[in-house]
Design an enzyme around this catalytic site. Structure first.
Site, mmCIF file in Angstrom:
data_model
loop_
_atom_site.group_PDB
_atom_site.id
_atom_site.type_symbol
_atom_site.label_atom_id
_atom_site.label_comp_id
_atom_site.label_asym_id
_atom_site.label_seq_id
_atom_site.Cartn_x
_atom_site.Cartn_y
_atom_site.Cartn_z
ATOM 1 N N ASP A 211 0.824 -1.212 0.000
ATOM 2 C CA ASP A 211 0.000 0.000 0.000
ATOM 3 C C ASP A 211 0.858 1.262 0.000
ATOM 4 O OD1 ASP A 211 -2.717 1.214 0.331
ATOM 5 O OD2 ASP A 211 -1.775 2.023 2.135
ATOM 6 N N GLU A 253 12.907 -15.915 -0.754
ATOM 7 C CA GLU A 253 12.994 -17.145 0.044
ATOM 8 C C GLU A 253 11.734 -17.985 -0.098
ATOM 9 O OE1 GLU A 253 13.864 -16.516 4.217
ATOM 10 O OE2 GLU A 253 15.106 -14.787 3.666
#
Ligand code: TEU
Length: 531
Positions: A211, A253
């Site tokens: 956001d 990851e």
């Protein structure tokens, strides 16, 4: 890296992503507020629509002063929506249907009810707790004036971005006073967000929307904008790129993706966020804001593709979201562009015209190379609703002194079943539904091959035919957009005043409306062809 290497796991390069505004999607427990139970019951609908992923607006614990963009706990689901365990189930159930989940992280600010901000208030001026935010003394003889001249990031707001506390300190809030801005120069703020990202990736989400992604970093001296406009003291600062590189390392990851909410007019500055070690994608607001005009759209498309190419990021195509005027309403107006600053009550629109154009725009955006965002209700052709002033909830309306109609008109609870109470949403909706809402109900449209829903289903189903190759413009009359994709599939959109002949083709795949009796493409109509 060529597309073949991307093809398997980089699903986001060509995905159709459906935005769920949970509060207004489907109400499972009958209290008038949409919830995760409601979403779970509608997963088959989303699978049938054919979307690849869902982006959920914030579902975290929140006092809802800005529709959940005021987060009190980033690791908890608001009880109005359900529980964390339910979110986990929803993520898994969606995944079983082949649908990935994107959550919405709000890093620029927290709720004033967040434990950090409460602690900062309690600890008082000069405390380390206040260093997590932007607290300052005021100007003027008695500190009675705000520390600087920054404008609100709710465009149209006449309110200040500083709030004074009884102890004399002021704090910065680019949005509402209930959304204090975090201090991103503080290592604890950075660490906390790394942990929040991990938390949601561990729970199984495939991506994160960021956001207000270009607002986090502030010039530490908080200078007046009038004195120090370049570089801007709080928009698009260079420090942001370090932050997003560290986020990218976390996402990598987990094979996670980011989509940034980056509103920047400068294409080159925008593309910097999409460098290979930063965000994977960002929303295309130049396309969203573009008027229904062939030349302007072609420029927006070309600029988009040109800006993304050097950084190797896929484009996104967005026609609307929970902040902007619904597409069918916008396209039926005299001014078909979107601009926060021009929003006004009572802007006339021709919905039949807007709907015809929105159908054509759906085929246009779904034919372009990149990913497509679809905002709930767009597939039903919902118009912007008129919300009676005494029912408006959006702070944008209040902070503009009642001149901006706010964003509730695109957030009205969805109509699912024409014959059911509240058009099948659930209990009495938190925002009133217009009287004609049942006409737009999903069950009615599912049974009608000419409906907007049937068009979206067909288009999303056929979309893979375009492949993932580049776009080539074809010669076309003025006002007509025609292009081919590598697989020899063509898209033609007629924005001219008269009908247009079709290029040579072997098969007509889909049209947004009927061809005329001479087989020509009428005004405001689009077609997909096999060449
Ligand atoms: O919107 C951010 C937003 O609208 C601003 O970045 C604005 O567009 C920009 O300043 C224009 O130049 C997001 C959410 O989508 C919205 O719903 C929230 O209200 C807002 O952030 C605050 O979290």
């Amino acid at each position: 890296m060529g597309p073949s290497r991307h093809a398997r796991k980089e699903w986001w390069r060509s995905a159709v992503i459906y935005q769920v505004y949970v509060r207004s999607f489907a109400d499972g427990d009958g209290d008038g507020t949409g919830d995760l139970a409601g979403v779970r019951t509608r997963l088959p609908y989303l699978a049938e629509l054919g979307v690849d992923a869902l982006w959920f607006n914030p579902w975290y614990l929140s006092p809802m002063k800005d529709g959940g963009y005021d987060v009190a706990d980033y690791r908890a689901v608001d009880p109005a929506f359900g529980t964390l365990a339910e979110a986990e189930k929803l993520i898994a159930e969606a995944r079983e249907l082949g649908i990935r989940t994107i959550v919405d992280i709000v890093p620029n600010h927290v709720s004033d009810q967040h434990p950090w901000f409460r602690a900062a208030l309690a600890a008082g001026p000069g405390s380390p707790e206040r260093e997590l935010f932007h607290f300052r003394r005021g100007r003027g003889e008695h500190g009675e004036l705000p520390p600087n001249d920054w404008p609100s990031q709710f465009v149209g707001s006449t309110e200040p971005v500083w709030k004074r506390l009884p102890d004399g300190d002021w704090y910065l809030h680019l949005f509402t006073p209930e959304q204090p801005d975090l201090n991103w120069a503080h290592p604890a703020v950075r660490q906390e967000h790394q942990d929040i990202l991990r938390f949601w990736f561990e729970l199984g989400v495939a991506g994160v929307r960021i956001d207000s992604a270009a607002l986090l970093a502030k010039d530490p001296s908080l200078p007046d904008l009038a004195d120090a406009p370049h570089p801007h003291p709080f928009i698009d600062r260079d420090e942001l790129h370090d932050i997003y590189r560290s986020w990218r390392a976390v996402a990598d990851e987990y094979d996670g993706m980011f989509v940034g909410e980056v509103w920047l007019p400068d294409a080159e500055r925008f593309a910097r966020y999409l460098r290979p070690d930063e965000l994977h994608t960002a929303f295309n607001f130049s396309f969203l804001s573009c008027p229904w005009d062939a030349g302007r759209l072609r420029t927006a498309i070309d600029t988009t593709l040109a800006e993304h190419a050097p950084v190797g990021a896929p484009a996104t195509w967005v026609l609307c979201n929970h902040d902007v005027t619904r597409t069918v309403t916008r396209y039926g107006r005299a001014d078909t562009g979107f601009d926060f600053a021009k929003k006004a009550f009572g802007t006339p629109t021709d919905l039949a015209l807007g709907t015809r154009r929105a159908r054509a725009a759906a085929l246009l955006s779904l034919a372009l190379p990149g990913s497509v965002y679809l905002y709930q209700g767009e597939e039903l052709g919902l118009p912007e609703a008129d919300i009676p002033r005494d029912r408006v909830e959006d702070p944008m309306y209040f902070r503009s002194g009642g001149t901006d109609p706010g964003r509730d008109g695109c957030r009205v609870p969805l109509p699912w079943a024409a014959e059911a109470p509240y058009a099948g949403f659930g209990g009495e909706p938190w925002l009133p539904q217009p009287a004609d809402w049942p006409e737009y109900a999903a069950d009615r449209q599912a049974a009608d091959p000419a409906s907007m829903l049937s068009l979206y289903r067909a288009a999303i189903g056929l979309r893979p035919a375009f492949g993932d190759g580049p776009l080539t413009w074809l010669p076309a009359p003025e006002g007509v957009l025609a292009f081919a994709r590598a697989e020899g599939v063509l898209c033609v959109v007629n924005l001219a005043d008269e009908s247009a002949g079709l290029p040579p083709h072997t098969e007509l795949l889909l049209t947004s409306g009927p061809l005329d009796e001479d087989g020509r493409l009428p005004t405001d109509t689009a077609v997909w062809l096999r060449g």
